[in-house]
Scaffold this active site. Structure first.
Site, PDB file in Angstrom:
ATOM      1  N   CYS A   1       0.843  -1.192   0.000  1.00 33.13           N
ATOM      2  CA  CYS A   1       0.000   0.000   0.000  1.00 33.13           C
ATOM      3  C   CYS A   1       0.881   1.246   0.000  1.00 33.13           C
ATOM      4  O   CYS A   1       2.110   1.161   0.104  1.00 33.13           O
ATOM      5  CB  CYS A   1      -0.939   0.018   1.200  1.00 33.13           C
ATOM      6  SG  CYS A   1      -0.097   0.148   2.782  1.00 33.13           S
TER       7      CYS A   1
ATOM      8  N   CYS B   1       3.355   1.684   2.722  1.00 34.76           N
ATOM      9  CA  CYS B   1       4.616   0.951   2.562  1.00 34.76           C
ATOM     10  C   CYS B   1       5.633   1.786   1.787  1.00 34.76           C
ATOM     11  O   CYS B   1       6.813   1.840   2.155  1.00 34.76           O
ATOM     12  CB  CYS B   1       4.367  -0.370   1.837  1.00 34.76           C
ATOM     13  SG  CYS B   1       3.231  -1.491   2.685  1.00 34.76           S
TER      14      CYS B   1
ATOM     15  N   ASP C   1      -2.477  21.839 -32.432  1.00 36.65           N
ATOM     16  CA  ASP C   1      -1.606  22.133 -33.570  1.00 36.65           C
ATOM     17  C   ASP C   1      -2.263  21.606 -34.841  1.00 36.65           C
ATOM     18  O   ASP C   1      -3.097  20.690 -34.778  1.00 36.65           O
ATOM     19  CB  ASP C   1      -0.251  21.459 -33.345  1.00 36.65           C
ATOM     20  CG  ASP C   1       0.636  21.535 -34.565  1.00 36.65           C
ATOM     21  OD1 ASP C   1       0.901  22.655 -35.036  1.00 36.65           O
ATOM     22  OD2 ASP C   1       1.046  20.470 -35.058  1.00 36.65           O
TER      23      ASP C   1
ATOM     24  N   ASP D   1       2.497  17.444 -32.117  1.00 33.28           N
ATOM     25  CA  ASP D   1       3.298  16.280 -32.514  1.00 33.28           C
ATOM     26  C   ASP D   1       4.765  16.604 -32.800  1.00 33.28           C
ATOM     27  O   ASP D   1       5.582  15.702 -32.906  1.00 33.28           O
ATOM     28  CB  ASP D   1       2.700  15.626 -33.767  1.00 33.28           C
ATOM     29  CG  ASP D   1       3.006  16.425 -35.031  1.00 33.28           C
ATOM     30  OD1 ASP D   1       2.924  17.667 -34.986  1.00 33.28           O
ATOM     31  OD2 ASP D   1       3.331  15.813 -36.066  1.00 33.28           O
TER      32      ASP D   1
ATOM     33  N   ASP E   1       6.092  22.197 -31.144  1.00 33.65           N
ATOM     34  CA  ASP E   1       4.999  22.166 -30.170  1.00 33.65           C
ATOM     35  C   ASP E   1       5.497  21.911 -28.750  1.00 33.65           C
ATOM     36  O   ASP E   1       4.737  22.043 -27.792  1.00 33.65           O
ATOM     37  CB  ASP E   1       3.990  21.065 -30.526  1.00 33.65           C
ATOM     38  CG  ASP E   1       3.379  21.266 -31.900  1.00 33.65           C
ATOM     39  OD1 ASP E   1       3.050  22.419 -32.220  1.00 33.65           O
ATOM     40  OD2 ASP E   1       3.248  20.279 -32.640  1.00 33.65           O
TER      41      ASP E   1
END
Length: 698
Positions: free
Chosen positions: A15, A18, A399, A593, A597
């Site tokens: 969890c 931990c 874009d 892409d 960008d």
């Protein structure tokens, strides 16, 4: 100063609590500069000064915190595996004993409730009863003591105090059943964590393990970590491609579903780039390795999924902070219960019923389930934080070239002048453009082929920068280029209409006379209109096109898609647009892409990169990656985010209400320690069932 980054395997974490303990244990070492612990990947990534601390010391700290840290070498790993098997066997034995004793004790208690077995329980000597309790409690108590020595309070601390309280008042049967259900809860949490890890493990299992490499003219099977850049690997039918690289020989049908989720195979041949973990169905290939191991596209996907926990959602951080205050709060309630009611059993029930692990698990289990399931379908989210931000998205900026469009211009219209045939204009233009490398030249050649026309090789060819090309085709001088070649001639009305539509025009002059015009445009991806409609349906307030193209072209495309637009933008301008919307309090999603960008992708609340095999810079700058260039995945990312956050909110709300009711009932004496022990394991099961729905998203 020698700064080093290393990964350390950590086993036994069930969890978020931990991971916190492991992080604190490693961070306390001198020389450790930073540490991240990942529940799903079962590892810690540590930045440290190698002159002050080394890996054995880090592993020792992990072990001191109560977890396993297997070493890296094959021999030591084998020893670690054996130790783990022994530990698993020991846990199995304890589990069987717990089941047996638990079943017996349940029968005894049930019999006592019915008044049938009171004589049996009174005749069992208390040392035997205590021994029964200790059989299941000692492993838990060891962790509690270890945590206490490190000044930590864990969920089992309060439950162990409850066990002591039950033993102190002579209720060994109650203590035994509390321990039994404590172990049941541990097993449920372990199973829940393993279920969340499964998607990551399944993804990792798809990675190639071996490669057939050409060495000194002969083929040799080697382990994947022995392949180096520049090696030529041979891939036969039915085998995985083990590297990212270029096909140097052969042809084959390649199934890329493992990586992109795309069901249709592609045809691969010399000069084509292929990716690791994809499958050769028909044919065979020889591939020169360009990226190997964790540097391949598939390796990067695995690494990003493994480390998605690094970017935790705000709601997860809230749950973590709540857990830190929850245990002291429960201790206070238990103290008040004892002071006001003088009832040790009610006090024990308060300590036992608290479900802090369930609160800690409420967010990461759901997030990991969604991230793992999304990765299998071609959608990579780099962390829970971005699922939460996608859930709140209200502005989407996009874009144009390569994102909304295919990035490949197409000839849409041929307008001849002076009675010349359209096919003649196209054939002459294709001949003139035969040796040009310009994208529009490629579009002209494709259009010529599509019309069944022959592009005659020119006898002379000259590129005219900023103007076009000039060539000698079939004894005629042909110029293809910008409007300047018209030399003042009037443009026909049909060509003017095409220009008004935002199309790019190529003019054709033959022997000094204008003969026609070709109109080209970048084709919109076919799935884009439906995807944009889906985004609007998901509540996105504004969708806006950002492009470096001229205003006329941008306006035509924006009108066609029904979106706003800003044109003639440089990368810095796109970045400023993102910041402007963020300054208005909007949650901004940027989709792109390319390298241009990257600044806007990084600045946006959520940057979505099209195609993991595309621009590396765009992929690294983004927060969500579409592993195939399919716009349908964009609204799918928002759907997954919204469904995930609904599950998270349900998990947290249910756990808080459940704990409130449980603590109230226990404090008022309505809930015995036995039923409190049963009740504390129920939330884990509910969270598992609720979060598991995300693994089956359609």
């Amino acid at each position: 100063m020698s700064q080093t980054r290393s990964e350390v395997a950590v086993l036994g974490m069930d969890c978020a609590e931990c991971t916190l303990h492991v992080r604190q244990a490693i961070a306390a070492l001198p020389g450790v500069r930073g540490v991240e612990v990942f529940l799903a990947a079962e590892k810690a990534v540590v930045d440290y000064n190698a002159a002050q601390v080394d890996l054995p010391a880090i592993r020792k700290a992990v072990q001191a915190a109560g977890y396993q840290a297997p070493v890296g070498s094959e021999e030591e790993s084998a020893a670690g595996s054996l130790a783990q098997m022994g530990s698993s066997f020991g846990r199995a034995v304890l589990w069987v004993l717990g089941l047996v004793f638990g079943a017996v004790l349940l029968v005894v208690v049930a019999g006592e409730w019915l008044g049938l077995f009171e004589a049996v329980t009174t005749r069992i000597p208390w040392p035997i009863g205590w021994l029964i309790v200790l059989v299941g409690w000692v492993p838990v108590l060891r962790n509690v003591i270890t945590a206490a020595l490190r000044r930590q309070v864990i969920a089992h601390t309060l439950m162990s105090v409850g066990v002591l309280a039950a033993l102190a008042v002579g209720e060994w049967t109650t203590a035994a059943i509390v321990v039994f259900f404590m172990r049941v809860g541990d097993s449920v949490e372990h199973f829940t964590a393993e279920r969340a890890r499964r998607a990551v493990k399944d993804l990792t299992a798809l990675a190639p393990k071996q490669a057939r490499v050409l060495r000194q003219g002969a083929e040799a099977m080697v382990e994947i970590d022995q392949v180096v850049v520049g090696d030529v690997v041979v891939v036969r039918p039915g085998e995985q491609i083990p590297v990212d690289g270029e096909v140097v020989d052969g042809s084959a049908t390649v199934d890329q579903a493992t990586l992109t989720g795309e069901p249709l195979p592609v045809e691969a041949g010399p000069g084509m780039r292929v990716l690791a973990a994809t499958l050769v169905r028909l044919g065979s290939l020889r591939v020169r390795a360009e990226q190997v191991g964790r540097d391949t596209t598939f390796g990067r996907v695995i690494r990003m999924v493994e480390e998605a926990e690094r970017h935790r959602a705000d709601v997860q951080r809230l749950a973590d902070r709540f857990s830190a205050y929850f245990l002291p709060f429960v201790g206070l309630i238990a103290l008040l219960t004892f002071v006001l009611r003088r009832d040790p059993l009610a006090t024990a029930a308060v300590l036992v019923v608290a479900c802090s692990c369930a609160i800690a698990l409420a967010t990461p289990i759901a997030v990991l389930a969604s991230i793992g399931a999304g990765a299998k379908r071609g959608l990579l989210v780099k962390g829970g934080k971005y699922l939460e931000l996608l859930d709140r998205a209200d502005v989407v900026l996009i874009d144009k070239t390569g994102t909304l469009t295919l990035g490949q211009p197409q000839i849409t219209d041929v307008v001849p002048f002076n009675g010349v045939a359209a096919d003649e204009v196209l054939a002459l233009a294709a001949g003139a453009e035969r040796y040009s490398e310009h994208p529009l030249a490629e579009a002209v050649r494709r259009a010529s082929q599509a019309h069944g026309l022959e592009a005659v090789a020119p006898s002379r060819f000259e590129a005219l920068p900023g103007f076009g090309v000039r060539a000698q085709v079939n004894g005629r001088q042909v110029i293809v280029g910008s409007k300047r070649i018209l030399d003042g001639a009037t443009l026909p009305a049909q060509a003017q209409a095409l220009e008004a539509d935002g199309k790019t025009l190529l003019y054709v002059a033959v022997d000094g006379q204008p003969q026609g015009v070709l109109a080209a445009t970048d084709t919109i991806r076919p799935e884009v209109p439906a995807a944009l409609a889906a985004l609007r349906g998901l509540g996105v307030e504004r969708i806006e096109l950002l492009t470096g193209d001229n205003s006329r072209t941008a306006a035509a495309l924006a009108e066609q898609l029904g979106v706003a637009y800003q044109a003639e933008l440089l990368p810095a301008d796109k970045l400023e647009v993102v910041r402007r919307y963020q300054g208005q309090g909007k949650t901004v999603v940027m989709v792109g892409d390319g390298v241009n960008d990257a600044p806007a992708l990084a600045q946006a609340d959520v940057g979505i990169a099209m195609g993991a095999a595309g621009s590396d810079i765009a992929v690294e700058a983004s927060h969500v990656v579409l592993l195939r260039d399919d716009w349908a995945l964009a609204p799918e990312a928002l759907r997954i985010a919204r469904r995930t956050m609904r599950v998270v909110r349900t998990n947290i709300g249910y756990t808080l209400v459940y704990n409130l009711i449980g603590l109230t009932a226990a404090a008022l004496g309505w809930l015995s320690p036995v039923f409190a022990a049963v009740a504390q394991s129920i939330p884990d099961l509910v969270i598992l069932a609720n979060s598991s729905r995300l693994l089956r998203q359609k």
